[in-house]
Design an enzyme around this catalytic site. Sequence first.
Site, short mmCIF file in Angstrom:
data_model
loop_
_atom_site.label_atom_id
_atom_site.label_comp_id
_atom_site.label_asym_id
_atom_site.label_seq_id
_atom_site.Cartn_x
_atom_site.Cartn_y
_atom_site.Cartn_z
N ASN A 97 0.80 -1.22 0.00
CA ASN A 97 0.00 0.00 0.00
C ASN A 97 0.84 1.27 0.00
O ASN A 97 0.37 2.31 -0.48
CB ASN A 97 -0.92 0.00 1.22
CG ASN A 97 -1.51 1.37 1.50
OD1 ASN A 97 -2.43 1.82 0.83
ND2 ASN A 97 -0.95 2.07 2.49
N SER A 152 -4.28 2.04 -8.89
CA SER A 152 -5.08 3.26 -8.95
C SER A 152 -5.78 3.35 -10.30
O SER A 152 -5.26 2.82 -11.30
CB SER A 152 -4.20 4.49 -8.76
OG SER A 152 -4.94 5.69 -8.94
N ALA A 187 2.31 6.98 -14.06
CA ALA A 187 3.18 5.94 -14.61
C ALA A 187 3.52 4.88 -13.58
O ALA A 187 3.58 3.68 -13.89
CB ALA A 187 4.46 6.58 -15.15
N SER A 188 3.72 5.29 -12.34
CA SER A 188 4.08 4.33 -11.30
C SER A 188 2.95 3.35 -11.03
O SER A 188 3.19 2.16 -10.78
CB SER A 188 4.46 5.07 -10.00
OG SER A 188 3.34 5.63 -9.35
N TYR A 226 3.26 9.77 -10.90
CA TYR A 226 2.30 8.96 -10.14
C TYR A 226 1.51 8.06 -11.10
O TYR A 226 1.36 6.86 -10.85
CB TYR A 226 1.37 9.85 -9.35
CG TYR A 226 0.38 9.09 -8.49
CD1 TYR A 226 0.77 8.56 -7.27
CD2 TYR A 226 -0.93 8.91 -8.90
CE1 TYR A 226 -0.13 7.86 -6.48
CE2 TYR A 226 -1.84 8.21 -8.12
CZ TYR A 226 -1.43 7.69 -6.91
OH TYR A 226 -2.33 6.99 -6.14
#
Length: 246
Positions: free
Chosen positions: A77, A127, A142-143, A140
């Site tokens: 998480n 996400s 791309a991650s 974010y």
Amino acid sequence: MRLAGKRALVTGGRQGIGRGIVEAFMAEGAEVVTCGRGARPDGLPDACGWVAVDVADPAQVAEMAREVGEIDILVNNAGVQVEKTVAESTDADWDAVVGVNCRGVFNCARAFLPQMRAGGSIINIGSISGRVADPGMALYNASKAFVHGLTRSIAVDHGPRVRCNAICPGWIETGMLEAGFAQAGDPEAAREDALARHAVRRFGQPRDIAAMAVWLASDEAAFATGQMFTVDGGMTAASPINTGVF
């Protein structure tokens, strides 16, 4: 008590979604350890273990795995968010976001897979931003796409002994949500427009994501693996038309 007799490690359990998952797992009978940078947070249930660790550091994660031992459930998480475009992002931004959101998930999976009990469940927090791009959050976005791809690979390579799925939250009431709205020219108008795009007419709460995590961690989800489960209040089901006008 769907998780009675199971041991779980939840990364990033200091607050927000992570804390919600910790509390939900404990309520369902699991023995839980969580981790994060720095000292044990206030209010963490006494029965929950705490490890101070930077998940981006493979040596620290390996040491945590030795300390925690065998587990049935791993929830990746821990995550960070930087509100910048590609052109605005620095090397430090890259290290911060990719270090935690990508390498952190990889480090924990690599360290704990050998010591997960048969029938174990890995749950990665992806996400909706890994599928559609939130403006001004290039790294974010791309991650989280990386997390989705790694989830599928873990499921394929390490089944049937271990299952691996990702939860893809929508807009959840945490500090990250507020930081996103702060990017808008009119944050309050952006918030109202976003609410209108949710079929349930509210933003999510950590408990909404925790409920899905409990199911994925339980034996009830024994046939679910390699999947991305979107929990977003119906936001991505809608067309770009602002439904609030109907």
